[in-house]
Design an enzyme around this catalytic site. Structure first.
Site, short mmCIF file in Angstrom:
data_model
loop_
_atom_site.label_atom_id
_atom_site.label_comp_id
_atom_site.label_asym_id
_atom_site.label_seq_id
_atom_site.Cartn_x
_atom_site.Cartn_y
_atom_site.Cartn_z
N LYS A 54 5.15 3.13 8.95
CA LYS A 54 4.65 1.88 8.46
C LYS A 54 3.92 2.19 6.98
O LYS A 54 4.20 1.40 6.09
CB LYS A 54 3.83 1.08 9.45
N GLN A 98 -1.83 -0.96 16.23
CA GLN A 98 -0.49 -0.41 17.06
C GLN A 98 -0.51 -0.60 18.58
O GLN A 98 -1.41 -0.22 19.08
CB GLN A 98 -0.14 1.10 16.48
N ASP A 121 1.48 -8.99 12.29
CA ASP A 121 2.60 -8.89 13.73
C ASP A 121 2.93 -10.34 14.08
O ASP A 121 3.72 -10.50 14.88
CB ASP A 121 1.80 -8.25 14.51
N1 GUN Z 1 4.50 -1.34 19.38
C1 GUN Z 1 5.76 -1.93 19.50
N2 GUN Z 1 6.22 -2.59 18.66
C2 GUN Z 1 5.15 -2.95 17.89
C3 GUN Z 1 4.78 -4.04 16.85
O1 GUN Z 1 5.64 -4.67 16.34
N3 GUN Z 1 3.56 -4.19 16.39
C4 GUN Z 1 2.76 -3.47 16.97
N4 GUN Z 1 1.36 -3.71 16.41
N5 GUN Z 1 2.74 -2.87 18.04
C5 GUN Z 1 3.94 -2.45 18.35
#
Ligand code: GUN
Length: 287
Positions: A54, A98, A121
């Site tokens: 990311k 995350q 998100d």
């Molecule tokens: N863990 C797995 N997928 C995601 C996501 O799309 N965003 C976040 N913040 N954590 C995750």
């Protein structure tokens, strides 16, 4: 026998990311560089890889990104304090914590601590509610990416029957809402659903988001259907695989996404889109 068309998430991502880079550069020229803050708690290996990808994607497309790595022992209070600082930071337009978080931390509390206007998100109750009531601000990245793949391949959604397998807050539930918003008749299946195949066989679109290898096989798919694989699992050899048995499904379906190279790159792409659009809104509002 005709083989399914393979949906190329890398190619679709590339096109969308080029557009993000152009718009990010235009905003930077006006003095606002889109900024994403990523918080990683603990040292889960898979989460560390996702987070690194990311941050790298931000750097490659002209976004600013700040990574906070906090120890697994961080207190909930300290994590909330860090989030509140980022909420107030004008250089930051998106905040991503995350998931999953260590067990001693209440993830709901953490998600609600992120300012709704920086919740790229789309997990905050305000954004989940806005999506539910038809006025979405941030669409959750993975289901949003799935919608963009369907759009890129001109796969009709309105009036079609879509089956979503999985009911997580991150994928299954928002996926069902986005398909509904686009005019599909939506069935949500999950681990307690008896006779999954009965449902999938009737579907024009199947989205598998469970985390179980070979859950969807060719005999469960209607000829010509679009099968979208959100799964991220490991084979016995340690390579990445999804929830769909690709080899049997490709002989029946009209479209199928591979793993890797299908939905995966789209999640990060739509995170860039959400962060960019958050910065555009902030710039517009003169924040
Ligand atoms: N863990 C797995 N997928 C995601 C996501 O799309 N965003 C976040 N913040 N954590 C995750």
């Amino acid at each position: 026998m005709t083989e399914a068309k393979i949906i190329d998430g890398i190619a679709v991502s590339k096109r969308l990311r080029e557009e993000v880079a152009t718009r990010a550069a235009a905003l930077t020229a006006k003095g606002v560089t889109p900024g994403l803050a990523v918080i990683l708690v603990g040292d889960d290996a898979a989460s560390a890889v996702y987070v690194r990808n990311k941050v790298k994607a931000c750097e490659q497309h002209g976004l600013f990104s700040a990574l906070d790595r906090l120890p697994a022992t961080v207190t909930e209070g300290d994590l909330l304090k860090r989030i509140r600082q980022l909420n107030e930071d004008p250089k930051i337009h998106g905040i991503l914590v995350q998931l999953p978080l260590p067990r001693h931390i209440d993830s709901h509390k953490v998600i609600e601590a992120v300012a709704a206007e920086k919740d790229v998100d789309g997990f905050h109750v305000a954004n989940a509610g806005a999506l539910m009531t038809g006025r979405p601000q941030f669409r959750p990245c993975t289901p949003y990416g799935v919608m963009k793949l369907l759009e890129a391949y001109d796969i009709p959604v309105s009036g079609k029957h879509a089956v979503v397998i999985g009911r997580s807050n991150i994928v299954g539930k928002p996926m069902a809402l986005l398909l509904l918003e686009a005019g599909a008749t939506v069935t949500v299946c999950h681990s307690k659903t008896p006779d999954l195949a009965h449902h999938t066989k009737a579907a024009d679109i199947v989205v598998a988001a469970v985390g179980k290898r070979n859950l969807v096989t060719g005999d469960m798919v209607k000829p010509g259907a679009a099968v979208i694989d959100v799964g991220m699992n490991k084979t016995d050899e340690g390579t990445l695989c999804g929830d769909v048995d690709f080899e049997s499904v490709r002989n029946v379906a009209g479209y199928v996404t591979p793993v890797p190279g299908g939905v995966g790159p789209m999640t990060i792409t739509l995170l860039l889109v959400n962060t960019l659009e958050s910065a555009e809104r902030a710039a517009h509002a003169g924040v």
